[in-house]
Design an enzyme around this catalytic site. Structure first.
Site, PDB file in Angstrom:
ATOM      1  N   CYS A 158      56.443  31.020  32.587  1.00  0.00           N
ATOM      2  CA  CYS A 158      57.156  31.748  31.520  1.00  0.00           C
ATOM      3  C   CYS A 158      58.623  32.030  31.852  1.00  0.00           C
ATOM      4  O   CYS A 158      59.516  31.818  31.023  1.00  0.00           O
ATOM      5  CB  CYS A 158      56.426  33.059  31.219  1.00  0.00           C
ATOM      6  SG  CYS A 158      55.651  33.834  32.650  1.00  0.00           S
ATOM      7  N   HIS A 185      59.895  39.163  29.010  1.00  0.00           N
ATOM      8  CA  HIS A 185      60.525  39.042  30.330  1.00  0.00           C
ATOM      9  C   HIS A 185      62.049  39.018  30.151  1.00  0.00           C
ATOM     10  O   HIS A 185      62.560  38.363  29.243  1.00  0.00           O
ATOM     11  CB  HIS A 185      60.146  37.712  30.998  1.00  0.00           C
ATOM     12  CG  HIS A 185      58.735  37.629  31.497  1.00  0.00           C
ATOM     13  ND1 HIS A 185      57.811  38.637  31.405  1.00  0.00           N
ATOM     14  CD2 HIS A 185      58.087  36.600  32.120  1.00  0.00           C
ATOM     15  CE1 HIS A 185      56.662  38.245  31.956  1.00  0.00           C
ATOM     16  NE2 HIS A 185      56.805  37.013  32.386  1.00  0.00           N
TER      17      HIS A 185
HETATM   18  O1  L14 Z   1      52.457  30.564  36.727  1.00  0.00           O
HETATM   19  O2  L14 Z   1      51.799  37.412  36.627  1.00  0.00           O
HETATM   20  O3  L14 Z   1      52.791  30.701  34.629  1.00  0.00           O
HETATM   21  O4  L14 Z   1      53.539  37.405  35.333  1.00  0.00           O
HETATM   22  C1  L14 Z   1      52.947  33.329  34.777  1.00  0.00           C
HETATM   23  C2  L14 Z   1      52.714  34.792  34.709  1.00  0.00           C
HETATM   24  C3  L14 Z   1      51.724  33.241  36.949  1.00  0.00           C
HETATM   25  C4  L14 Z   1      51.574  34.747  36.867  1.00  0.00           C
HETATM   26  C5  L14 Z   1      52.419  31.211  35.684  1.00  0.00           C
HETATM   27  C6  L14 Z   1      52.665  36.826  35.999  1.00  0.00           C
HETATM   28  C7  L14 Z   1      51.931  32.634  35.616  1.00  0.00           C
HETATM   29  C8  L14 Z   1      52.719  35.341  36.089  1.00  0.00           C
END
Ligand code: L14
Ligand code: 25A
Length: 348
Positions: A130, A243
């Site tokens: 993300c 985010h």
């Molecule tokens: O690898 O905990 O896409 O915010 C993205 C969200 C891993 C965990 C990924 C989090 C996830 C992340």
């Protein structure tokens, strides 16, 4: 036009899976049939799809018979085990976990940035992290205009990145604190309510976290630009959705903040929200529920010759996960690529 597709969502009861179903319905994705899969504990529950509800089935080895396209968001272990089984059954997979992203057989795609990578798909297409998705949406037009030497990024990541259980932990800890109860930390390593945590995903040998190294490695793969050096610090903040990122960019040739603002105003999927005099800049609350990647606070880095600072915000469940995955699916349909040419491509 392609035939009417049978589409599956794997991890359909999760925060991202629910958003995938909503996005498929909202955007009228050409699906003749939708199936919802999750783990055994959710089998028999129902999830919303448009104005209907669909029954959740337990994900099993033979679940992909007759499925043309599957969107996965059920964690890396589920993807590692079930995505190859899906491909062997003739089903194209768009996977939201980190499991396949750096595999050279798997395109890693943000449709506004590198859609042509889809032409090489062999059955599993990876949806990027993300934080990486929203950053490359902004870096790409800057790279094309001025070249990029180096990027220094710090993130401010919402609890929903850790799924529904992350959302529930912030709610529960906040309630506990207001009721004089000792808050318990189960999903995050330490208390997240009224705190910030410089630790997302696991620590690696070089003392960076895996989340930080995803931003380093995925950015180079998506931009197909090995000269772009990225260094990251990823931080969890007590925000539910959206985010944010503070990004410092050293370009190869001079790109003034005013020029950068004009270029970004034309960039697909990007909205410039930047007027300091009017106190206009994006925050997670503005981005939540929206499809755009917002950028503001665009200014010259006055400590170097060719430097910019800017601030990027997007909805991590939408552009950061579900929306990007559905946009990949739409691009596959447009390019007539919803087919598995080699069912053995991921046979181990
Ligand atoms: O690898 O905990 O896409 O915010 C993205 C969200 C891993 C965990 C990924 C989090 C996830 C992340
Ligand atoms: O560490 P891992 O293994 O990589 O996992 C990371 C987790 O982070 C989330 C995602 O959790 C994932 O499980 N995540 C977010 N973004 C991600 C990303 N980009 C990401 N992970 C990877 N990449 P989640 O909560 O979003 O969704 C998890 C979904 O996966 C299903 N699942 C888990 N193991 C499975 C499986 N499906 C099939 N086979 C398996 N072995 C999981 O279904 C969920 O759909 P479930 O049945 O195990 O859990 C459903 C339970 O979740 C709670 N719940 C979810 N949404 C809601 C909800 N409760 C209330 N309201 C909601 N909206 C319920 O408690 C339900 O019981």
């Amino acid at each position: 036009m392609a035939k009417d597709l049978t589409v599956a969502v794997v991890g359909a009861t999760g925060a991202v899976g629910r958003e995938m179903l909503k996005t498929l319905s909202d955007r009228n994705f050409p699906a003749a049939k939708i199936k919802a899969f999750a783990s055994a504990r959710s089998a028999g529950s129902r999830v919303p799809y448009g104005d209907k509800e669909i029954a959740v089935e337990e994900l099993k080895e033979d679940s992909f018979k007759g499925v043309d396209l599957a969107l996965f968001s059920a964690g890396g272990a589920t993807s590692l085990k079930f995505a190859p089984l899906a491909v062997a059954a003739g089903c194209v997979v768009i996977d939201n976990s980190a499991a396949w992203r750096m595999d050279p057989r798997c395109p890693l795609v943000v449709p506004e940035v590198n859609p042509d990578a889809l032409d090489e798909q062999r059955g599993i297409i990876a949806n990027p992290n993300c934080s990486t998705i929203q950053m490359v949406a902004v870096l790409k037009p800057i790279l094309d205009a001025a070249g990029i030497n180096r990027v220094v990024v710090s993130t401010y990541q919402a609890v929903s990145g850790a799924g529904q259980k992350g959302v529930e932990e912030l709610e529960r800890q906040t309630r506990d604190l207001f009721n004089m109860r000792e808050p318990e930390s189960k999903t995050f390593p330490v208390r997240i309510a009224f705190n910030v945590i410089p630790h997302i995903d696991v620590f690696l040998e070089n003392d960076y976290t895996k989340e930080e190294m995803k931003m380093v490695n995925e950015t180079v793969k998506i931009l197909d630009a090995p000269e772009v050096r990225v260094t990251a610090t990823c931080v969890r903040v007590p925000v539910f959705y959206g985010h944010a990122e503070s990004v410092n960019i050293e370009t190869q040739s001079k790109l003034d903040a005013r020029e950068a603002r004009a270029i970004l105003a034309q960039a697909p999927g990007v909205r410039v929200s930047d007027n300091p005099g009017e106190k206009i800049y994006p925050t997670p609350i503005d981005a939540a529920g929206d499809d755009f990647t917002f950028v503001g606070r665009i200014r010259n880095d006055e400590t170097i010759e060719n430097g910019l600072n800017l601030w990027i915000v997007a909805d991590n469940l939408r552009k950061g996960a579900a929306l990007n995955a559905v946009q990949i699916a739409e691009e596959l349909v447009k390019r007539n690529l919803v087919s598995v040419k080699d069912r053995d491509a991921f046979a181990s």
